[in-house]
Design a protein around this motif. Sequence first.
Motif, PDB file in Angstrom:
ATOM      1  N   UNK A 106      54.816  22.701  68.316  1.00 53.37           N
ATOM      2  CA  UNK A 106      55.099  23.389  67.056  1.00 53.37           C
ATOM      3  C   UNK A 106      55.111  24.910  67.191  1.00 53.37           C
ATOM      4  N   UNK A 107      54.986  25.400  68.398  1.00 54.57           N
ATOM      5  CA  UNK A 107      55.020  26.841  68.617  1.00 54.57           C
ATOM      6  C   UNK A 107      56.364  27.235  69.210  1.00 54.57           C
ATOM      7  N   UNK A 108      56.974  28.259  68.617  1.00 52.87           N
ATOM      8  CA  UNK A 108      58.267  28.720  69.125  1.00 52.87           C
ATOM      9  C   UNK A 108      58.160  29.189  70.574  1.00 52.87           C
ATOM     10  N   UNK A 109      56.985  29.655  70.953  1.00 52.57           N
ATOM     11  CA  UNK A 109      56.793  30.146  72.319  1.00 52.57           C
ATOM     12  C   UNK A 109      56.890  29.030  73.347  1.00 52.57           C
ATOM     13  N   UNK A 110      56.768  27.795  72.901  1.00 54.89           N
ATOM     14  CA  UNK A 110      56.819  26.657  73.816  1.00 54.89           C
ATOM     15  C   UNK A 110      58.239  26.274  74.205  1.00 54.89           C
TER      16      UNK A 110
END
Length: 124
Positions: A106-110
């Motif tokens: 759920x993290x854009x950084x992932x």
Amino acid sequence: QVQLVESGGGLVQAGGSLRLSCAASGRTFSRYAAGWFRQAPGKEREFVAAIAWSGSITSETDSMKGRFTISRDNAKNIMYLQIRSLKPEDTAVYFCAAREGSYPADSARSYNYWGQGTQVTVSS
């Protein structure tokens, strides 16, 4: 590397429905978990939903459960986001993304790869 192209956005009245599509090309899409994010004017990018590479595991933001459904068809290299009962506050640019991992995040950084986005505008 995988390339992503979103489609299916547009102008819709409140209460209506849309199905967004994310077409993948390049490396085999089934190797990637994938997700949808959205960004409204003046706001940060927000997680909407994500799906495992196999499609067997999905994750949605609690506030969107019941109205947003994510799915994928690996044979066609496409991911979908079905949105029901649209509200004016759903107005945003919707992005699809893919990550080099099996499971949703759920993290854009992932996420390693992003599409250009498709505009969804909901009128009241």
